[in-house]
Each structure stands twice: as C-alpha cells, then as structure tokens.
Scaffold this motif. Structure first.
Motif, PDB file in Angstrom:
ATOM      1  N   TRP A  90       0.822  -1.202   0.000  1.00  0.00           N
ATOM      2  CA  TRP A  90       0.000   0.000   0.000  1.00  0.00           C
ATOM      3  C   TRP A  90       0.855   1.249   0.000  1.00  0.00           C
ATOM      4  CZ3 TRP A  90      -5.011  -1.011  -0.720  1.00  0.00           C
ATOM      5  CH2 TRP A  90      -5.522  -2.237  -0.301  1.00  0.00           C
ATOM      6  N   ARG A  91       0.249   2.333  -0.428  1.00  0.00           N
ATOM      7  CA  ARG A  91       0.903   3.615  -0.311  1.00  0.00           C
ATOM      8  C   ARG A  91      -0.116   4.626   0.188  1.00  0.00           C
ATOM      9  NH1 ARG A  91       4.071   7.468  -4.696  1.00  0.00           N
ATOM     10  NH2 ARG A  91       5.624   7.967  -3.148  1.00  0.00           N
ATOM     11  N   CYS A  92       0.260   5.375   1.231  1.00  0.00           N
ATOM     12  CA  CYS A  92      -0.611   6.442   1.722  1.00  0.00           C
ATOM     13  C   CYS A  92      -0.363   7.667   0.859  1.00  0.00           C
ATOM     14  CB  CYS A  92      -0.310   6.760   3.183  1.00  0.00           C
ATOM     15  SG  CYS A  92      -1.202   8.217   3.774  1.00  0.00           S
ATOM     16  N   MET A  93      -1.402   8.168   0.228  1.00  0.00           N
ATOM     17  CA  MET A  93      -1.237   9.280  -0.693  1.00  0.00           C
ATOM     18  C   MET A  93      -1.142  10.621   0.030  1.00  0.00           C
ATOM     19  SD  MET A  93      -0.851   7.602  -3.313  1.00  0.00           S
ATOM     20  CE  MET A  93      -0.707   8.915  -4.529  1.00  0.00           C
ATOM     21  N   ARG A  94      -1.427  10.615   1.331  1.00  0.00           N
ATOM     22  CA  ARG A  94      -1.268  11.875   2.053  1.00  0.00           C
ATOM     23  C   ARG A  94       0.163  12.040   2.552  1.00  0.00           C
ATOM     24  NH1 ARG A  94      -5.032  13.420   6.999  1.00  0.00           N
ATOM     25  NH2 ARG A  94      -3.944  11.659   7.920  1.00  0.00           N
ATOM     26  N   CYS A  95       0.756  10.963   3.113  1.00  0.00           N
ATOM     27  CA  CYS A  95       2.101  11.124   3.696  1.00  0.00           C
ATOM     28  C   CYS A  95       3.174  10.355   2.944  1.00  0.00           C
ATOM     29  CB  CYS A  95       2.089  10.745   5.173  1.00  0.00           C
ATOM     30  SG  CYS A  95       2.048   8.983   5.481  1.00  0.00           S
ATOM     31  N   GLY A  96       2.797   9.572   1.948  1.00  0.00           N
ATOM     32  CA  GLY A  96       3.793   8.862   1.149  1.00  0.00           C
ATOM     33  C   GLY A  96       4.293   7.575   1.768  1.00  0.00           C
ATOM     34  N   GLU A  98       4.990   3.904   2.676  1.00  0.00           N
ATOM     35  CA  GLU A  98       4.818   2.616   2.010  1.00  0.00           C
ATOM     36  C   GLU A  98       5.292   1.468   2.880  1.00  0.00           C
ATOM     37  OE1 GLU A  98       6.719   2.570  -1.810  1.00  0.00           O
ATOM     38  OE2 GLU A  98       5.236   3.888  -2.713  1.00  0.00           O
ATOM     39  N   GLU A  99       5.647   1.775   4.120  1.00  0.00           N
ATOM     40  CA  GLU A  99       6.185   0.724   4.987  1.00  0.00           C
ATOM     41  C   GLU A  99       5.063  -0.128   5.553  1.00  0.00           C
ATOM     42  OE1 GLU A  99       9.554   2.078   7.668  1.00  0.00           O
ATOM     43  OE2 GLU A  99       8.897   3.965   6.796  1.00  0.00           O
ATOM     44  N   HIS A 100       5.199  -1.443   5.360  1.00  0.00           N
ATOM     45  CA  HIS A 100       4.141  -2.387   5.777  1.00  0.00           C
ATOM     46  C   HIS A 100       3.703  -2.193   7.219  1.00  0.00           C
ATOM     47  CE1 HIS A 100       4.275  -4.703   2.138  1.00  0.00           C
ATOM     48  NE2 HIS A 100       5.583  -4.760   2.214  1.00  0.00           N
ATOM     49  N   HIS A 101       4.698  -2.033   8.106  1.00  0.00           N
ATOM     50  CA  HIS A 101       4.349  -2.008   9.527  1.00  0.00           C
ATOM     51  C   HIS A 101       3.604  -0.739   9.935  1.00  0.00           C
ATOM     52  CE1 HIS A 101       8.310  -0.059   9.424  1.00  0.00           C
ATOM     53  NE2 HIS A 101       7.896   0.604  10.476  1.00  0.00           N
ATOM     54  N   PHE A 102       3.538   0.233   9.035  1.00  0.00           N
ATOM     55  CA  PHE A 102       2.760   1.423   9.342  1.00  0.00           C
ATOM     56  C   PHE A 102       1.325   1.355   8.806  1.00  0.00           C
ATOM     57  CE2 PHE A 102       6.802   3.829  10.140  1.00  0.00           C
ATOM     58  CZ  PHE A 102       6.479   4.207  11.436  1.00  0.00           C
ATOM     59  N   PHE A 103       0.948   0.185   8.286  1.00  0.00           N
ATOM     60  CA  PHE A 103      -0.448   0.010   7.877  1.00  0.00           C
ATOM     61  C   PHE A 103      -1.123  -0.992   8.802  1.00  0.00           C
ATOM     62  CE2 PHE A 103       1.462   1.513   3.902  1.00  0.00           C
ATOM     63  CZ  PHE A 103       0.564   2.507   3.566  1.00  0.00           C
ATOM     64  N   ALA A 104      -2.394  -0.779   9.042  1.00  0.00           N
ATOM     65  CA  ALA A 104      -3.149  -1.726   9.863  1.00  0.00           C
ATOM     66  C   ALA A 104      -4.546  -1.856   9.272  1.00  0.00           C
ATOM     67  CB  ALA A 104      -3.226  -1.226  11.297  1.00  0.00           C
ATOM     68  N   ARG A 119      -0.985   4.303   9.626  1.00  0.00           N
ATOM     69  CA  ARG A 119      -0.743   4.681  11.010  1.00  0.00           C
ATOM     70  C   ARG A 119       0.248   5.834  11.112  1.00  0.00           C
ATOM     71  NH1 ARG A 119       1.489   1.436  14.695  1.00  0.00           N
ATOM     72  NH2 ARG A 119       2.662   0.176  13.222  1.00  0.00           N
ATOM     73  N   LYS A 120       0.995   6.040  10.035  1.00  0.00           N
ATOM     74  CA  LYS A 120       2.062   7.033  10.100  1.00  0.00           C
ATOM     75  C   LYS A 120       1.529   8.464  10.229  1.00  0.00           C
ATOM     76  CE  LYS A 120       6.697   7.622   8.588  1.00  0.00           C
ATOM     77  NZ  LYS A 120       7.722   7.228   7.635  1.00  0.00           N
ATOM     78  N   CYS A 121       0.395   8.741   9.576  1.00  0.00           N
ATOM     79  CA  CYS A 121      -0.128  10.106   9.648  1.00  0.00           C
ATOM     80  C   CYS A 121      -1.467  10.138  10.386  1.00  0.00           C
ATOM     81  CB  CYS A 121      -0.233  10.727   8.257  1.00  0.00           C
ATOM     82  SG  CYS A 121      -1.324   9.864   7.112  1.00  0.00           S
TER      83      CYS A 121
END
Ligand SMILES: [Zn+2]
Ligand SMILES: [Zn+2]
Length: 499
Positions: A90-96, A98-104, A119-121
C-alpha cells in the motif's frame, strides 16, 4: 464511505438516487479524476477558498456533502484515493508512507469492509482505503505585493551572492541548495527572493521538520514582510487550516497541502533527502506546484549531495563565512581512553575532568555533549561533585526549557546534553566538548552543528571545540575537514576579516 461509479463519475452512496449498484471504497474503484471545469457554475467562494491548495479529508471540510459533490461534478474539485494499492503493498497518498508495519486493518463501519489505514499520519485524522482526499482544481488570482520587504539590514558579501542565486531560482523556477555555515545568517539570504516572489504574485512556503524553527522564524518574517499575510503551521498553532501567500510549516501540517506553492524552501534538513524524514520530502513535493522553485537551506549537506556539488551535478551556492566575518572554530581531537569503562567505576577520564575544572575556574560556560541519556545521568552525577550547579538536559526532560534558560542566565556553569541542543540554541561566549565523539550518533552533520554552537556572536567570535574520543572516526575527520574547507574558501574569497 463508499462511492458508486456512474458514467465515469463518482457519487457518494448516500447521495445516489438508485441503490441497486454496488458501492465500493474509493481505493477499489477505477475512475478518471478529471471532469472539465464548467465556467457557468455558481461556485461557492467560501468552499473553494477553504480548499485552495489543500488536500483534505471530508471531515476537515465544514461544508455539506451535496455542495461538495456539486463542485466535483462541475470540475471545481476532485476526489483522490487516500490509500493506493502498489505492487508491493500500500501507499498512503497523504504522507507517502509505504512501509508495511505502518499500515493496519480494521472492520470499518463506514464502508462495511475490512479497511486498511495509514498509522504514520494517523494524528492528522485517519486515511484508509475508503477515504477520499479532496483537492481543489480551481485557483483564485493571487495577490501581488509591491516592495513588500521592509528589512533594512545589510547582507554580507557571502550572503549577497547566495541571495542573488535564490532570487534567480525564484524567478526561473529553479532548484538550488544554499550551503551556509552555522552562523552565516541564512534566513536573511531568503529575504530578497521572497520579496521578488511576492511581487510576482507567487506563494511561498518555508518547510522544516522542527516546530522550534517555525516559532523562531515567524516573528522575523512578520517583521520583514509586515504587509503580507503570514501564517505559522505546527501542531497546536492557531493558524492550522489557513492559507496565505507566505507560510511557515512543519512536515505534518504541510501534508494537508497539494500543488499550493510556487516557491518551496526546505530548511534545516541536513541529510535530506536521505535523512530520517522521508515524509518531508514527499510532503514538500506534493505541496509544490508543478512549475515552482525548490530551495534547500543547510549547514551540512549529506555526503552524497556534497559529492554532487563537487562534480557540478547539483546547483549550489555556499556561504563559507559567518556573518561577523570570523572563521569557524575548528575542533581539536583528544583521545580519552575507554571512557565507558571509567564511567562504570564512577570516574571520568582525567583530561575530561581537567577540561571541566578549567571551565569552572575561569567561569567560561560550556556544553558537554554525550551520546545517550544513560551516559548523561552518570556524567552529571560525577560532575556535580566538582560543582553542584552543573546540570544535564535531554529530549524528554520536562525541565528542558527551564534548564536552558538557567544556562542562558549564567546560573549553570556546565550543561551536559544529548544531541538535542546541537542546533537552535545560541548562547554567546561558550565552549563545547563532546564526550565519546566516536559514537555512531555523532555523524559528520551532528558534529558540524555541535561545533557550530561556538563563536556565533560578533562580540565573542571564537571559542574552543573539543572532541574527546576513544578512537577517531571517519565522521569526526569529515566534520573537521568540512569546517577547514569552508574557512579556506572564505579566505580565498576574501570574506574573512583580516586581523
Ligand atoms: Zn499516511
Ligand atoms: Zn472503510
């Protein structure tokens, strides 16, 4: 929320007239984002000025959904996917991110599926696979300001050359790195370029990873450009959500912008873009217009960039001399043996003790940098036996501000610190030393910044910089060389005061 796709247009499920179509989260819909602008549409100036240059969540827009939808259908705004599927995940289009562990993932009530979110932003509101990000496709004419600069200081010769290069980059939408030694006065170097941009009706953003920098720059810019609306964006600031021709922002607040600025200045990111802040790189790229200028300010560019500059592959201008025209104090290296083992026996190396004693005796204030908090506590404990007033300060210290103030007031003779004070804090007439300069935390850039604390004021332009070490590192040598090279260049260009 879910959308229905109707002849290439997105319709929020709640607004759809027919319920028979399969509604889906936005990330699962293939759609064309461009609807041509309908000039005859009576748009809402409130909505469009609120959204201008931004990329917002629906809940950040205080307008009814049907009004937002009408603007979408007439080409005045667009929906973008908050989270995109990529080859690898995945890629978060708001904060960029792409790290797996930052998605839930979570069972989402809004789209009735299992939704993935970033989760990053998350502290800026949740962006998930069913979240549309709303962007404006319309811009109002931008105000021009006639001679907006009311600063009447003078630039040094080194500053002037850099200021000219900045102005040139602003006018021609160029990219430029300003490599200015600590104490060169890099903020003033921006003034003529910012003034030119405002005269041309351009929007300017100064982005930095640190809230301290935003707070420090705000009054200086306010004073320099009194007639220009200026906002400072950081967590907790009153200006959040606003937009102005001149904006100072931290990384996170910048994430809410999209194609907003004609001039992007990135300040205080030494190792950019290889630093720990890839998010700032993404945010700055997203917040710039396609045709815009990009200016980096740094005292210590990443080694890869230094190489590019040397080979002429990166456009850069250096300010090798400080504003006051005295050379940079170059560090001396002092071997201090296995200081960690000494610490275990509640002792400090003899030369470190001697250094501390001489500073107490002569009442010359100093910072002593150490690699970690646990070291800090032990060192403070030992040094307090020499003088009870000696204190230590670290990033999570609740009394950080009070201690720094006490040091400024001269009530603390020696302040032991972790790298948090490597920049920003300017105290006249001090020396600095590093204990354990060989530690990994002391990179070339950190060491240059630490040495850069010394001799900044014109009244006390010199001082002692000492790196106590248990084995010289490449970083230490590179830091020292960098400062020597700058002094040499400053001499050759005639930028130093001749004694
Ligand atoms: Zn994100
Ligand atoms: Zn959902």
């Amino acid at each position: 929320m879910r959308f229905i796709l109707d002849e290439g247009r997105l319709i929020p499920e709640v607004l759809a007239k027919t319920k028979d179509q399969a509604a889906k989260p936005i990330s699962r819909i293939d759609f064309m984002s461009s609807i041509p602008l309908h000039p005859e549409f009576h748009y809402s100036p409130e909505l469009l000025s609120f959204l201008e240059g931004k990329q917002l969540l629906l809940e950040e827009l205080p307008f009814p959904l049907d009004l937002i939808q009408a603007h979408y259908e007439h080409g005045y705004l667009a929906y973008e996917k908050g989270i995109m599927k990529t080859k690898h995940g995945w890629r978060c289009m708001r904060c960029g991110n792409e790290e797996h562990h930052f998605f839930a993932s979570f069972p989402c009530a809004r789209c009735q599926t299992v939704c993935t979110y970033c989760r990053k932003c998350i502290m800026m509101g949740r962006v998930s696979t069913c979240t549309p990000l709303v962007v404006s496709r319309f811009s109002f004419p931008q105000d021009r300001y006639l001679s907006p600069l009311s600063w009447n200081g003078t630039l040094s010769e080194g500053q002037q050359r850099a200021a000219d290069a900045v102005e040139d980059a602003v006018v021609h939408n160029g990219e430029l790195l300003v490599w200015a030694v600590c104490g060169a006065g890099k903020t003033e170097v921006l003034f003529p370029g910012i003034a030119r941009a405002l005269e041309m009706g351009k929007r300017v953003c100064i982005a930095t990873p640190r809230t301290d920098v935003v707070r420090e720059l705000f009054p200086r810019l306010k004073q320099a450009f009194p007639s220009v609306p200026l906002i400072a964006l950081y967590g907790g600031s009153d200006d959040r959500g606003k937009f102005a021709p001149l904006v100072i922002s931290t990384t996170h607040q910048l994430l809410r912008f999209s194609r907003a600025f004609d001039v992007m200045v990135i300040d205080e990111v030494d190792a950019f873009p290889y630093s720990v802040e890839p998010m700032l790189e993404y945010a700055a790229a997203k917040a710039r217009k396609e045709a815009s200028s990009l200016i980096y300010l740094t005292a210590t560019p990443h080694p890869a960039w230094q190489k590019e500059i040397k080979r002429g592959k990166r456009k850069a201008v250096t300010i090798p001399a400080r504003y006051h025209g005295f050379p940079l104090p170059v560090p001396s290296f002092e071997w201090c043996g296995n200081w960690r083992r000494q610490l275990k026996h509640r002792r400090l190396p003899r030369n470190v003790i001697a250094w501390a004693q001489s500073h107490i005796k002569t009442a010359k204030q100093a910072f002593l940098f150490v690699p970690h908090i646990d070291v800090l506590e032990q060192v403070v404990c030992i040094l307090k036996q020499l003088d009870q007033r000696i204190e230590g300060v670290h990033a999570e210290d609740p009394q950080r501000a009070e201690k720094v103030q006490a040091f400024r007031d001269g009530r603390i003779p020696l302040l032991v610190t972790t790298t948090i004070l490597e920049r920003g804090v300017t105290v006249p007439n001090i020396d600095v030393a590093v204990l354990g300069a060989e530690d990994d935390i002391f990179t070339e850039s950190a060491l240059v910044q630490i040495a850069g604390r010394v001799g900044r004021s014109a009244q006390y332009p010199s001082g002692d910089v000492r790196f106590f070490h248990y084995g010289k590192t490449r970083e230490m040598v590179a830091a020292k060389r960098q400062m020597e090279r700058m002094n040499k260049e400053a001499t050759e260009r005639g930028l130093l005061k001749t004694p």
